[in-house]
Design an enzyme around this catalytic site. Structure first.
Site, PDB file in Angstrom:
ATOM      1  CE1 TYR A 239      87.119  30.980  39.269  1.00 46.63           C
ATOM      2  CE2 TYR A 239      86.243  28.999  38.238  1.00 46.63           C
ATOM      3  CZ  TYR A 239      86.843  29.631  39.311  1.00 46.63           C
ATOM      4  OH  TYR A 239      87.181  28.902  40.431  1.00 46.63           O
TER       5      TYR A 239
ATOM      6  CB  VAL B 135      93.370  22.773  43.738  1.00 46.90           C
ATOM      7  CG1 VAL B 135      92.152  22.852  44.621  1.00 46.90           C
ATOM      8  CG2 VAL B 135      93.095  23.355  42.370  1.00 46.90           C
TER       9      VAL B 135
ATOM     10  CB  SER C 253      91.769  29.273  44.188  1.00 47.99           C
ATOM     11  OG  SER C 253      90.586  28.632  43.810  1.00 47.99           O
TER      12      SER C 253
ATOM     13  CE1 TYR D 176      90.201  26.603  47.989  1.00 52.59           C
ATOM     14  CE2 TYR D 176      92.365  25.998  48.777  1.00 52.59           C
ATOM     15  CZ  TYR D 176      91.517  26.312  47.736  1.00 52.59           C
ATOM     16  OH  TYR D 176      91.987  26.335  46.455  1.00 52.59           O
TER      17      TYR D 176
ATOM     18  CE  LYS E 176      88.432  30.859  43.162  1.00 50.23           C
ATOM     19  NZ  LYS E 176      88.018  29.793  44.069  1.00 50.23           N
TER      20      LYS E 176
HETATM   21  N1  GLU Z   1      89.731  25.844  38.864  1.00 46.74           N
HETATM   22  C1  GLU Z   1      89.340  25.404  40.161  1.00 46.74           C
HETATM   23  C2  GLU Z   1      87.835  25.363  40.282  1.00 46.74           C
HETATM   24  O1  GLU Z   1      87.189  26.288  39.860  1.00 46.74           O
HETATM   25  C3  GLU Z   1      89.966  26.264  41.220  1.00 46.74           C
HETATM   26  C4  GLU Z   1      90.136  25.423  42.394  1.00 46.74           C
HETATM   27  C5  GLU Z   1      90.990  26.061  43.472  1.00 46.74           C
HETATM   28  O2  GLU Z   1      92.193  26.311  43.290  1.00 46.74           O
HETATM   29  O3  GLU Z   1      90.422  26.261  44.563  1.00 46.74           O
HETATM   30  O4  GLU Z   1      87.306  24.427  40.793  1.00 46.74           O
END
Ligand code: GLU
Length: 326
Positions: free
Chosen positions: A199, A269, A74, A251, A77
């Site tokens: 993505y 994550v 993430s 988060y 992003k």
């Molecule tokens: N590839 C993970 C997902 O889309 C990203 C999770 C993350 O790092 O928050 O669930």
């Protein structure tokens, strides 16, 4: 392939010693769990621990496993959000992806009730919508544009971990559900599988902790990589990226993080965290043991200590900055 560029490796000084102290202090902290929604992430070594700080004048401070590769997840992003802003401008992107923090889980299947937009670019729905906006003729060109953007940020060629990508792709049912829901409301176009693939590819990009720090330092340096001097993003969009990182990047810990650490940040994550000190430095921390909200346990503690000790909280008007970098 371009190689990692040389940088000014800083002499050991007070900041280097402080980072080493932090590493020693938190290495024994073994709380938390490894991400296990795909087997590849559960293979991480819980002992991995790296801290890296890069200043806007290109000084590099590293400690621990700073060359250990992992997938960015993430943390990607905000950077892809910057590319979408460059492609379409603020208003067009805002019409598809909001900027409101949400108390829902990062992978919640939920859209804003009135606008039908995903809440912000840092939750999965918003990130998928953002990724779907990237310009390019066909999937290969869009992927290459995204990889080139990350290349500018890290200062060397980047590659995708194919087994992580394939796992994300074959198990990402929630992400797929969100994409279809957004398609229903016209928030993404008909190229649903292509947007999801891009993505999953962005999440599977391989980086190390030093890369995280230079990406953060590039945002701190108005979009210019402080090691290569290459521009990674137009300066007018840096504030947008940092704003959503500040309000939504950690988060469901974003509010407490803003209160305690006071810096724009993003975690993933994988156990990585980036934090940006505008006009001063980028911070990268990597340690894969996660707390209940999905943030690196050691990473959060390191950033809290760094912010307190160096007086980095953006709204702290009492602490005079302790200059440990000179
Ligand atoms: N590839 C993970 C997902 O889309 C990203 C999770 C993350 O790092 O928050 O669930």
């Amino acid at each position: 392939m371009s190689q990692k560029p040389d940088s000014i490796e800083a002499d050991r000084g007070p900041l280097q010693r402080f980072l080493e102290d932090l590493h020693r202090k938190y290495q024994p902290l073994c709380e938390g769990h490894l991400a296990n929604y795909i087997p590849e992430l559960a293979k991480a070594n819980p002992d991995w621990f790296a801290i890296c700080v890069i200043t806007v004048d290109g000084q590099v401070y590293t400690v621990g496993d700073f060359e250990q590769l992992f997938t960015i997840q993430s943390i990607s992003k905000g950077f892809v959000y910057g590319l979408a802003l460059e492609d379409h401008g603020r208003d067009a992107v805002l019409s598809k992806v909001g900027v409101e923090p949400t108390g829902d889980a990062f992978n919640a299947i939920v859209l804003d009730e009135h606008s039908k937009r995903p809440y912000n670019p840092m939750v999965n729905a918003g990130a998928i919508a953002t990724t779907s906006l990237l310009k390019g003729v066909g999937p290969t060109e869009r992927l290459n544009r995204m990889l080139d953007m990350f290349r500018c940020y890290v200062g060397h060629d980047v590659v995708i971990d194919i087994s992580v990508f394939m796992s994300e792709r074959t198990t990402g049912f929630r992400n797929r559900a969100m994409a279809y829901l957004m398609r229903n409301f016209g928030m993404i176009d008909e190229r649903i599988d292509e947007a999801l693939d891009l993505y999953f590819q962005q999440c599977s990009l391989m980086v190390d902790c030093r890369d995280l720090a230079v990406m953060a330092a590039t945002l701190a340096n108005r979009g210019i990589n402080p090691i290569t001097q290459e521009r990674a993003v137009q300066p007018c969009y840096v504030r947008d990226i940092l704003t959503v990182m500040y309000s939504c990047g950690m988060y469901n810990f974003a509010g407490e993080w803003a209160y305690k650490v006071g810096l724009p940040a993003k975690s993933g994550v994988c156990g990585g965290i980036i934090a940006v000190v505008p006009n001063q430095m980028g911070i990268g921390v990597f340690s894969p043991l996660l707390d209940g909200r999905g943030n690196s346990v050691r990473g959060v503690r390191v950033c809290e200590d760094l912010s307190t000790r160096l007086g980095l909280h953006l709204f702290d008007c009492q602490t005079s900055l302790l200059n440990l970098t000179s």
